[in-house]
Motif scaffolding. Sequence first.
Motif, PDB file in Angstrom:
ATOM      1  N   SER A  18     -11.236   1.901   1.934  1.00 35.32           N
ATOM      2  CA  SER A  18     -10.489   1.857   3.263  1.00 35.32           C
ATOM      3  C   SER A  18      -9.503   2.804   3.342  1.00 35.32           C
ATOM      4  N   ARG A  19      -9.468   3.902   3.984  1.00 38.37           N
ATOM      5  CA  ARG A  19      -8.432   4.688   4.325  1.00 38.37           C
ATOM      6  C   ARG A  19      -7.288   3.935   4.768  1.00 38.37           C
ATOM      7  N   LEU A  20      -7.399   3.042   5.450  1.00 37.04           N
ATOM      8  CA  LEU A  20      -6.061   2.331   6.048  1.00 37.04           C
ATOM      9  C   LEU A  20      -5.398   1.698   4.917  1.00 37.04           C
ATOM     10  N   THR A  21      -6.218   0.635   4.308  1.00 39.82           N
ATOM     11  CA  THR A  21      -5.493  -0.003   3.274  1.00 39.82           C
ATOM     12  C   THR A  21      -5.196   0.840   1.975  1.00 39.82           C
ATOM     13  N   ALA A  22      -5.523   2.054   2.035  1.00 43.94           N
ATOM     14  CA  ALA A  22      -5.180   2.967   0.874  1.00 43.94           C
ATOM     15  C   ALA A  22      -4.025   3.708   1.228  1.00 43.94           C
ATOM     16  N   PHE A  23      -3.937   3.979   2.520  1.00 38.85           N
ATOM     17  CA  PHE A  23      -2.529   4.542   3.164  1.00 38.85           C
ATOM     18  C   PHE A  23      -1.543   3.634   3.038  1.00 38.85           C
ATOM     19  N   PHE A  24      -1.550   2.480   3.145  1.00 38.60           N
ATOM     20  CA  PHE A  24      -0.516   1.275   3.002  1.00 38.60           C
ATOM     21  C   PHE A  24      -0.429   0.688   1.778  1.00 38.60           C
ATOM     22  N   ARG A  25      -1.225   1.179   0.754  1.00 34.89           N
ATOM     23  CA  ARG A  25      -1.397   0.295  -0.423  1.00 34.89           C
ATOM     24  C   ARG A  25      -0.161   0.010  -0.995  1.00 34.89           C
ATOM     25  N   TRP A  26       0.920   0.708  -1.099  1.00 33.76           N
ATOM     26  CA  TRP A  26       2.054   0.302  -1.822  1.00 33.76           C
ATOM     27  C   TRP A  26       3.107  -0.563  -1.070  1.00 33.76           C
ATOM     28  N   LEU A  27       2.799  -0.981   0.222  1.00 32.40           N
ATOM     29  CA  LEU A  27       3.359  -1.918   1.191  1.00 32.40           C
ATOM     30  C   LEU A  27       2.537  -3.139   0.853  1.00 32.40           C
ATOM     31  N   ILE A  28       1.289  -3.316   0.941  1.00 38.61           N
ATOM     32  CA  ILE A  28       0.401  -4.079   0.771  1.00 38.61           C
ATOM     33  C   ILE A  28       0.463  -4.939  -0.519  1.00 38.61           C
ATOM     34  N   VAL A 138       0.759  10.181 -16.702  1.00 34.36           N
ATOM     35  CA  VAL A 138      -0.570  10.778 -16.242  1.00 34.36           C
ATOM     36  C   VAL A 138      -1.163   9.670 -14.902  1.00 34.36           C
ATOM     37  N   LEU A 139      -1.188   8.298 -15.179  1.00 32.49           N
ATOM     38  CA  LEU A 139      -1.909   7.556 -14.300  1.00 32.49           C
ATOM     39  C   LEU A 139      -0.975   7.612 -12.853  1.00 32.49           C
ATOM     40  N   ALA A 140       0.449   7.937 -12.776  1.00 35.98           N
ATOM     41  CA  ALA A 140       0.916   8.198 -11.635  1.00 35.98           C
ATOM     42  C   ALA A 140       0.342   9.424 -10.889  1.00 35.98           C
ATOM     43  N   PHE A 141       0.236  10.407 -11.740  1.00 36.03           N
ATOM     44  CA  PHE A 141      -0.326  11.712 -10.936  1.00 36.03           C
ATOM     45  C   PHE A 141      -1.642  11.630 -10.750  1.00 36.03           C
ATOM     46  N   VAL A 142      -2.615  10.783 -11.453  1.00 36.91           N
ATOM     47  CA  VAL A 142      -3.974  10.859 -10.715  1.00 36.91           C
ATOM     48  C   VAL A 142      -4.024   9.969  -9.833  1.00 36.91           C
ATOM     49  N   ALA A 143      -3.112   8.859  -9.727  1.00 36.50           N
ATOM     50  CA  ALA A 143      -3.367   7.905  -8.486  1.00 36.50           C
ATOM     51  C   ALA A 143      -2.752   8.604  -7.238  1.00 36.50           C
ATOM     52  N   PHE A 144      -2.025   9.569  -7.396  1.00 42.41           N
ATOM     53  CA  PHE A 144      -1.397  10.209  -6.032  1.00 42.41           C
ATOM     54  C   PHE A 144      -2.469  11.108  -5.739  1.00 42.41           C
ATOM     55  N   ILE A 145      -3.152  11.846  -6.579  1.00 45.22           N
ATOM     56  CA  ILE A 145      -4.434  12.600  -5.989  1.00 45.22           C
ATOM     57  C   ILE A 145      -5.349  11.761  -5.658  1.00 45.22           C
ATOM     58  N   THR A 146      -5.614  10.630  -6.326  1.00 41.83           N
ATOM     59  CA  THR A 146      -6.747   9.806  -5.655  1.00 41.83           C
ATOM     60  C   THR A 146      -6.111   9.219  -4.274  1.00 41.83           C
ATOM     61  N   TRP A 147      -4.981   8.796  -3.955  1.00 40.95           N
ATOM     62  CA  TRP A 147      -4.453   8.401  -2.912  1.00 40.95           C
ATOM     63  C   TRP A 147      -4.913   9.535  -1.706  1.00 40.95           C
ATOM     64  N   VAL A 148      -4.413  10.697  -2.024  1.00 41.30           N
ATOM     65  CA  VAL A 148      -4.638  11.794  -0.953  1.00 41.30           C
ATOM     66  C   VAL A 148      -6.272  11.953  -0.594  1.00 41.30           C
ATOM     67  N   THR A 149      -7.100  11.787  -1.805  1.00 37.59           N
ATOM     68  CA  THR A 149      -8.482  11.947  -1.672  1.00 37.59           C
ATOM     69  C   THR A 149      -8.905  10.874  -0.946  1.00 37.59           C
ATOM     70  N   VAL A 150      -8.632   9.604  -1.097  1.00 32.81           N
ATOM     71  CA  VAL A 150      -9.216   8.566  -0.314  1.00 32.81           C
ATOM     72  C   VAL A 150      -8.661   8.494   1.181  1.00 32.81           C
ATOM     73  N   ILE A 151      -7.585   9.036   1.293  1.00 27.26           N
ATOM     74  CA  ILE A 151      -7.273   9.196   2.961  1.00 27.26           C
ATOM     75  C   ILE A 151      -8.144  10.177   3.483  1.00 27.26           C
TER      76      ILE A 151
END
Length: 205
Positions: A18-28, A138-151
């Motif tokens: 889900s793009r929506l839940t991914a965008f707000f993941r750190w809040l959720i 490394v995880l934080a970096f990959v997670a950010f790229i993943t977050w942008v990709t999922v959006i």
Amino acid sequence: MPQAGELLFLAPNAAKHSRLTAFFRWLIVIPHAILWFFYGIGAGIAVVIAWFALLFTGRYPEGLYSFVSGFVQFNARFYAYAYLLTDVYPPFSGGPDENYPVQLQIGPAKESYSRLWVLLRFIPLIAVYIINYAIGIVLAFVAFITWVTVIFIGRVPDGLHNALAFCISYNVRAVAYGALLVEQFPAFETAGTGPAAPPASPATY
């Protein structure tokens, strides 16, 4: 199910996120982060008590083992959801959950543990946590790229998923090692099989 003193990390890749839940993941994820913090404090106290029990008896008390392993499994689900390894909202509970797509299966406690291993655990732990810290970056970096990709595309490509799974797998192994649940130095990957949540591209670590 893993043998005594062993664990298995399973992480299938879902076809869509889900793009929506991914965008707000750190809040959720904040409610789980709060529970993770206090659960972790309790587990830390339990590990200290277990350390003395292991040192004097060579056995991990069943109640303590169950409580600590429950936290380690909760930690695995928390990291998996927070870092976009899965899109399924995790339960507010520890212990095994066969319905959750990302699983950390922990074998039962061993009949006996090496007291010398328990006494000197802090020495290899230094190396484990240095490695885990580096992998966390490394995880934080990959997670950010993943977050942008999922959006943008609504899914996690296999390459990014595998990178996330690799990093989180080491984290949960490091936590299990520090919690005295396993004697084996955390591996960077290990083979295993398990159910994948359809539709999925299985990745096992």
